[in-house]
Design an enzyme around this catalytic site. Structure first.
Site, PDB file in Angstrom:
ATOM      1  N   GLU A   1     -42.237 -17.630 -20.615  1.00 17.44           N
ATOM      2  CA  GLU A   1     -42.109 -16.444 -19.784  1.00 17.44           C
ATOM      3  C   GLU A   1     -40.652 -16.220 -19.376  1.00 17.44           C
ATOM      4  OE1 GLU A   1     -46.198 -15.837 -17.419  1.00 17.44           O
ATOM      5  OE2 GLU A   1     -44.996 -17.504 -16.617  1.00 17.44           O
TER       6      GLU A   1
ATOM      7  N   ASP B   1     -41.463 -13.810  -9.293  1.00 22.17           N
ATOM      8  CA  ASP B   1     -40.314 -13.725 -10.195  1.00 22.17           C
ATOM      9  C   ASP B   1     -39.227 -12.760  -9.726  1.00 22.17           C
ATOM     10  OD1 ASP B   1     -42.299 -15.022 -11.604  1.00 22.17           O
ATOM     11  OD2 ASP B   1     -42.351 -13.599 -13.264  1.00 22.17           O
TER      12      ASP B   1
END
Length: 517
Positions: free
Chosen positions: A232, A67
């Site tokens: 998320e 990420d």
């Protein structure tokens, strides 16, 4: 309360805390996180010539990228932090294109890992964590010891060294299983910081005057969109609709973890309004509607830059999927980021839609263009180009064709028969991205979504880089991202069609230079 006034109040409150932090850090021998890891920082001349190594996308010198974190533009620098085994790796760029890797910013500490989060510029020192008049950067991330919770670190030297806040976590876990990935921004109308954070398969909104003391405002998600897996990496930001400053809407984006329903992980967005407390989705959109941020297989955890210049909203995503997060056949690195993209809102078929485009700064990498004028497309029309790092723009008239596609990174046998390729195009009312013949086993997938070319013309803008294909359709109204690992080092290109009388209206090809050399 203004940011400056909040900073005065907070500063006195934090002085004792910083003294305690110094004693704790010295006793623990942790040094905050200021020294980074022990790996040498690569020089700008690092070759980056390994097989499948991206040449104009960011990838780490080594290790496993995930990420994007802490995306912020400050003092002329684009900061890119990213997940790397529960730490925050770090790179900077003057133009969001050419990157220099720096030592790891946040490593593991007594509170466990430093998972995903965001960064802000606290110029007014609302946090009280800075001694100088210019404030500094504050990172808000998820720590893990005792359950996922939100913690702070701060930097007074442009993100080169970091100290953990002694009172971490600032937003403790109260028994939640999934409580992570805080995105924080300053909300000017209410004069406070706002955080959006994942709460299972919905989003929590919190506020703070000083980045330390947080209270819950509201939640969003129940009954809206896709709930096949955990939500998320949320983000929340305003955008003008069709460029009109009087028509501003808010966009909430979330990534959705891997599930059989979506053949892996995916991402979605919601358009609505935010009043500083509550996000409300546009009531004209049925709650169950799913609006994907990217219709390919590999665009996840996208985050937008805070304070991007010229009022732009720019974001980057991880080119990966939780179905195969670290399975790429590459070494010594794994995974890469998408190109940075300008995002906006545009009315398409009476629907306000998120649109994306590669940032114009990428144009600095273009070599000399080659243009092709009108020509017919047959079942196998070979193009006079070869390459694995290039940009392509084309307009194709379907003229009754059932299928029209561009084939990229292709290989042929000695008799000229197609062996391997990635296909992008139109197939009987669908936009298709197909890598089932694209190379390395285990990555074969075909993605499709409904698509009807406007006026019978397919408009494609394609970026190809060694192991990825990014497609922007109809000026970014649809976007698709795929990673691909050609087994035969394919570099050819062709067009293919079935039925009708399809024709290329125009096509332009640019080779793209490497950002590493």
């Amino acid at each position: 309360m203004t940011p400056a006034a909040a900073g005065v109040t907070a500063r006195a409150r934090r002085t004792a805390t910083r003294l305690v932090a110094t004693l704790l850090v010295g006793a623990a021998g942790l040094g905050g996180c200021s020294s980074g890891d022990d790996r040498p920082v690569p020089s700008p001349s690092t070759p980056f010539t390994e097989r499948w190594r991206p040449q104009f996308h960011y990838s780490p010198p080594d290790g496993r990228l995930a990420d994007p974190n802490g995306l912020v533009f400050d003092a002329g620098e684009w900061h890119l932090f990213h997940q790397q085994d529960g730490t925050w790796a770090h790179a900077v760029s003057p133009d969001a294109v050419h990157w220099t890797a720096l030592p790891t910013a946040l490593r593991h500490d007594e509170l466990g890992q430093a998972l995903s989060g965001s960064a802000v510029v606290d110029r007014a020192n609302t946090s009280g964590l800075f001694d100088g008049p210019d404030g500094g950067l504050v990172a808000i991330y998820t720590s893990t010891a005792g359950g996922e919770a939100q913690s702070l670190a701060y930097s007074s030297d442009a993100g080169r060294t970091w100290d953990r806040y002694a009172g971490n976590p600032v937003l403790p876990n109260d028994g939640r299983k999934d409580f992570r990935d805080p995105k924080v921004f300053w909300h000017e109308p209410t004069r406070r910081w706002v955080m959006v954070v994942s709460l299972g398969d919905e989003i929590g909104l919190f506020s703070s005057p000083d980045l330390v003391d947080w209270e819950e405002l509201s939640r969003f998600g129940a009954g809206h969109g896709l709930h096949s897996a955990v939500w998320e990496c949320p983000d929340l930001f305003p955008l003008r609709v069709d460029g009109d400053p009087d028509q501003v809407r808010w966009v909430l984006t979330v990534s959705v973890g891997a599930s059989d329903a979506t053949d892996g992980s995916t991402a979605q967005y919601f358009v609505g309004d935010f009043d500083g407390t509550t996000f409300v989705r546009d009531p004209a959109v049925p709650p169950e509607t799913v609006q994907e941020t990217d219709v390919g297989q590999d665009f996840y955890a996208a985050q937008s830059y805070e304070h991007a210049p010229d009022g732009r909203r720019v974001w980057i995503g991880w080119m990966g999927n939780w179905r195969y997060p670290y399975s790429a056949p590459t070494h010594p690195w794994t995974n890469a980021m998408s190109v940075p993209r300008d995002v906006g809102l545009r009315t398409v078929d009476d629907e306000v839609r998120l649109v994306q485009a590669p940032v114009p700064e990428l144009g600095s990498l273009r070599g000399e263009p080659t243009h092709i004028g009108p020509r017919a497309i047959g079942p196998d029309t070979v193009l006079p180009f070869t390459g694995s790092t290039f940009e392509l723009e084309t307009e194709i008239e379907t003229r009754g064709a059932r299928r029209v596609s561009v084939r990229l990174l292709e290989s042929r046998d000695a008799d000229g028969r197609l062996v391997e390729a990635v296909e992008v195009g139109y197939d009987d009312g669908q936009l298709v991205m197909d890598r089932t013949r694209g190379g390395t086993a285990g990555f074969g997938v075909r993605r499709s979504v409904p698509y009807h070319p406007r006026g019978g013309v397919i408009r494609l803008h394609v970026l190809v880089d060694e192991s990825s294909v990014e497609v922007f359709v109809d000026d970014g109204a649809l976007t698709g991202t795929m990673v691909v690992f050609p087994a035969r080092d394919g570099r050819g290109m062709s067009l293919a069609a079935e039925g009708g009388d399809p024709r290329v209206r125009e096509l332009t090809y640019w080779p793209l230079r490497s950002i590493w050399r």
